[in-house]
Design a protein around this motif. Structure first.
Motif, mmCIF file in Angstrom:
data_model
loop_
_atom_site.group_PDB
_atom_site.id
_atom_site.type_symbol
_atom_site.label_atom_id
_atom_site.label_comp_id
_atom_site.label_asym_id
_atom_site.label_seq_id
_atom_site.Cartn_x
_atom_site.Cartn_y
_atom_site.Cartn_z
ATOM 1 N N ALA A 171 30.144 44.651 32.064
ATOM 2 C CA ALA A 171 29.689 44.143 30.775
ATOM 3 C C ALA A 171 28.233 44.509 30.540
ATOM 4 O O ALA A 171 27.455 44.695 31.485
ATOM 5 N N GLU A 172 27.852 44.594 29.260
ATOM 6 C CA GLU A 172 26.485 44.919 28.875
ATOM 7 C C GLU A 172 25.722 43.644 28.534
ATOM 8 O O GLU A 172 26.135 42.870 27.674
ATOM 9 N N VAL A 173 24.609 43.436 29.216
ATOM 10 C CA VAL A 173 23.791 42.236 29.003
ATOM 11 C C VAL A 173 23.169 42.267 27.607
ATOM 12 O O VAL A 173 22.664 43.304 27.169
ATOM 13 N N ASP A 174 23.223 41.136 26.897
ATOM 14 C CA ASP A 174 22.610 41.081 25.561
ATOM 15 C C ASP A 174 21.592 39.951 25.403
ATOM 16 O O ASP A 174 20.843 39.919 24.437
ATOM 17 N N CYS A 175 21.532 39.021 26.374
ATOM 18 C CA CYS A 175 20.614 37.886 26.227
ATOM 19 C C CYS A 175 20.240 37.353 27.601
ATOM 20 O O CYS A 175 21.079 37.308 28.508
ATOM 21 N N LEU A 176 18.973 36.964 27.758
ATOM 22 C CA LEU A 176 18.484 36.413 29.018
ATOM 23 C C LEU A 176 17.371 35.419 28.744
ATOM 24 O O LEU A 176 16.453 35.694 27.972
ATOM 25 N N VAL A 177 17.468 34.256 29.382
ATOM 26 C CA VAL A 177 16.397 33.259 29.292
ATOM 27 C C VAL A 177 16.195 32.672 30.682
ATOM 28 O O VAL A 177 17.169 32.477 31.435
ATOM 29 N N THR A 178 14.930 32.420 31.055
ATOM 30 C CA THR A 178 14.628 31.951 32.404
ATOM 31 C C THR A 178 13.819 30.653 32.379
ATOM 32 O O THR A 178 13.199 30.312 31.379
ATOM 33 N N SER A 179 13.847 29.960 33.510
ATOM 34 C CA SER A 179 13.020 28.768 33.693
ATOM 35 C C SER A 179 12.810 28.604 35.190
ATOM 36 O O SER A 179 13.730 28.206 35.912
ATOM 37 N N GLY A 180 11.618 28.967 35.655
ATOM 38 C CA GLY A 180 11.354 28.884 37.083
ATOM 39 C C GLY A 180 12.261 29.818 37.864
ATOM 40 O O GLY A 180 12.280 31.022 37.641
#
Length: 223
Positions: free
Chosen positions: A115-124
């Motif tokens: 699959a192709e990544v379309d969104c990423l969010v991080t926290s620590g």
């Protein structure tokens, strides 16, 4: 370490001369000026880009004897995608990269997907990402999958969650057989990392979400 050759008497004389001279004259052109540099933390924030990289085998309570593996290479590239129907057209959590998973049973049967990544969010040490299926023998091409990753600390194992493992159902949606239809995951939406990594691992790099750029005419739309 280099030692100074200026004696204490000479140092006092120089200091006395400076005090007696009154206001300090303008610095000569050859005198280097002080350079203000960002603090280490400021430089780090500017340089950081949110990302998740790694590969791992997990232990899943529903399939303890199965070989289930994930490979993730995801990098956040804010405001780099076009999203139909989105007012700004782009999002701070836009991301690119690949997600791969495989699931093999003791009998040798298996499923896999890319699959192709379309969104990423991080926290620590934690991240959620989504990816749209491009190839698979078990998933529909075009389906969006949600993944969560938690990088372990102080000897704790890494953890991972996936949207088709638990919770992602719509009680009001059934197919022609009367079975519940699993809804597609929204961008960056994934359950908590509910499985344990038993081999391999992931590296999560956190970066704060950036402010959206100003849109032309935004003030007039707010009234």
């Amino acid at each position: 370490m280099r030692k100074t050759t200026l004696g204490a008497t000479a140092a006092i004389a120089v200091l006395a001369g400076l005090i007696a001279a009154g206001p300090a004259p303008a610095a000569p052109a050859t005198t280097p000026t002080a350079t203000v540099t960002p603090t280490a933390s400021a430089r780090q924030q500017v340089a950081k880009t949110a990302s998740v990289h790694g590969k791992a085998r997990i232990s899943y309570i529903e399939s303890l004897d199965d070989d289930i593996r994930f490979t993730i290479d995801a990098v956040q590239k804010p405001f780099s995608r076009t999203w139909p129907g989105n007012a700004s057209g782009r999002m701070a959590t836009d991301a690119w990269g690949t997600l791969k998973f495989s699931h093999t049973t003791p009998s040798g049967a298996g499923g896999w997907a890319e699959a192709e990544v379309d969104c990423l969010v991080t926290s620590g040490r934690t991240a959620t990402l989504t990816a749209v299926v491009t190839k698979s023998n078990v998933e529909e091409v075009g389906a969006r999958l949600g993944i969560s990753v938690q990088q372990g600390a102080e000897g704790e194992p890494d953890r991972l969650g996936f949207s088709w493992g638990v919770a992602n159902i719509d009680p009001g949606s059934v197919d022609e057989k009367g079975d519940l239809v699993r809804p597609q995951a929204g961008t960056c939406m994934a359950p908590a990392p509910f499985t344990t990594v038993i081999k391999g691992g992931f590296k999560v790099v956190h970066a704060d979400i950036r402010k959206s750029p100003a849109q032309p005419g935004a003030a007039s739309r707010r009234g």
